[in-house]
Motif scaffolding. Structure first.
Motif, PDB file in Angstrom:
ATOM      1  N   ASP A  55       0.864  -1.172   0.000  1.00  0.00           N
ATOM      2  CA  ASP A  55       0.000   0.000   0.000  1.00  0.00           C
ATOM      3  C   ASP A  55       0.907   1.230   0.000  1.00  0.00           C
ATOM      4  N   TYR A  56       0.372   2.377  -0.381  1.00  0.00           N
ATOM      5  CA  TYR A  56       1.149   3.620  -0.354  1.00  0.00           C
ATOM      6  C   TYR A  56       1.014   4.292   1.006  1.00  0.00           C
ATOM      7  N   ASN A  57      -0.217   4.523   1.438  1.00  0.00           N
ATOM      8  CA  ASN A  57      -0.479   5.275   2.669  1.00  0.00           C
ATOM      9  C   ASN A  57      -0.584   4.339   3.866  1.00  0.00           C
ATOM     10  N   THR A  62       5.662   4.639   5.117  1.00  0.00           N
ATOM     11  CA  THR A  62       4.785   4.561   3.948  1.00  0.00           C
ATOM     12  C   THR A  62       5.362   3.635   2.881  1.00  0.00           C
ATOM     13  N   THR A  85      -2.900   0.575  -4.253  1.00  0.00           N
ATOM     14  CA  THR A  85      -3.298   1.707  -3.430  1.00  0.00           C
ATOM     15  C   THR A  85      -4.484   2.475  -4.003  1.00  0.00           C
ATOM     16  N   THR A  86      -5.158   3.208  -3.138  1.00  0.00           N
ATOM     17  CA  THR A  86      -6.193   4.138  -3.593  1.00  0.00           C
ATOM     18  C   THR A  86      -5.578   5.483  -3.954  1.00  0.00           C
ATOM     19  N   GLU A  87      -4.324   5.676  -3.591  1.00  0.00           N
ATOM     20  CA  GLU A  87      -3.627   6.933  -3.867  1.00  0.00           C
ATOM     21  C   GLU A  87      -3.552   7.157  -5.380  1.00  0.00           C
ATOM     22  N   SER A  88      -3.823   8.393  -5.817  1.00  0.00           N
ATOM     23  CA  SER A  88      -3.786   8.648  -7.265  1.00  0.00           C
ATOM     24  C   SER A  88      -3.116   9.985  -7.599  1.00  0.00           C
ATOM     25  N   ASN A  89      -2.372  10.549  -6.664  1.00  0.00           N
ATOM     26  CA  ASN A  89      -1.685  11.817  -6.883  1.00  0.00           C
ATOM     27  C   ASN A  89      -0.606  11.643  -7.960  1.00  0.00           C
ATOM     28  N   LYS A  92       3.018  11.974  -6.791  1.00  0.00           N
ATOM     29  CA  LYS A  92       3.469  10.805  -6.027  1.00  0.00           C
ATOM     30  C   LYS A  92       3.762   9.645  -6.979  1.00  0.00           C
ATOM     31  N   TRP A 104       2.058   0.541 -10.590  1.00  0.00           N
ATOM     32  CA  TRP A 104       1.140   1.230  -9.678  1.00  0.00           C
ATOM     33  C   TRP A 104      -0.249   0.691  -9.990  1.00  0.00           C
ATOM     34  N   LYS A 106      -4.170   0.605  -8.989  1.00  0.00           N
ATOM     35  CA  LYS A 106      -5.150   1.357  -8.207  1.00  0.00           C
ATOM     36  C   LYS A 106      -6.236   0.441  -7.675  1.00  0.00           C
TER      37      LYS A 106
END
Length: 125
Positions: A55-57, A62, A85-89, A92, A104, A106
């Motif tokens: 995971d990212y977060n 991290t 991850t749910t992170e999509s920035n 990042k 990556w 999602k």
């Protein structure tokens, strides 16, 4: 020979689900709750771990910090790292690619593309 994937997520239910999903596809799995624990497990099982799926977060360490630790150590730098991850920035994502991230993925993911990206990362490092 079976491939082993180290699954890192601070949520036990997600970690368990991902491990079970991978095991049904024929992978062996190890689990860790954060990047610090994952790095210790990787260091102790270096000859067995073929991929780190993280995971990212996460609290404590991290996924990005874990990626930098793995890629910054000559002993572990050849182990591919994939974020789930749910992170999509976009910044990042770009930083992670520059740091050596293999893929990556999602959340929520589609199973066929998930396994394709995992296999590609293992084969191509």
């Amino acid at each position: 020979m079976k491939k082993t994937i180290l699954v890192v997520d601070d949520f036990a239910s997600i970690r368990q689900f991902v491990c079970e999903t991978l095991e049904r596809k024929g992978y062996d799995t190890l689990g860790a709750t954060n990047g610090t624990e994952a790095y210790t497990i990787l260091s102790q099982n270096l000859s067995q771990v073929n991929l780190v799926l993280t995971d990212y977060n996460m609290p404590d360490c991290t996924g990005f910090e874990l990626l930098k630790k793995i890629k910054g150590n000559p002993e572990t730098s050849n182990v591919p790292v994939v974020f789930l991850t749910t992170e999509s920035n976009p910044d990042k994502m770009r930083s992670a690619k520059e740091a050596g991230l293999a893929a990556w993925i999602k959340k929520p993911y589609r199973a066929e593309s998930f396994f394709a990206q995992i296999e590609n990362a293992i084969v191509n490092g």
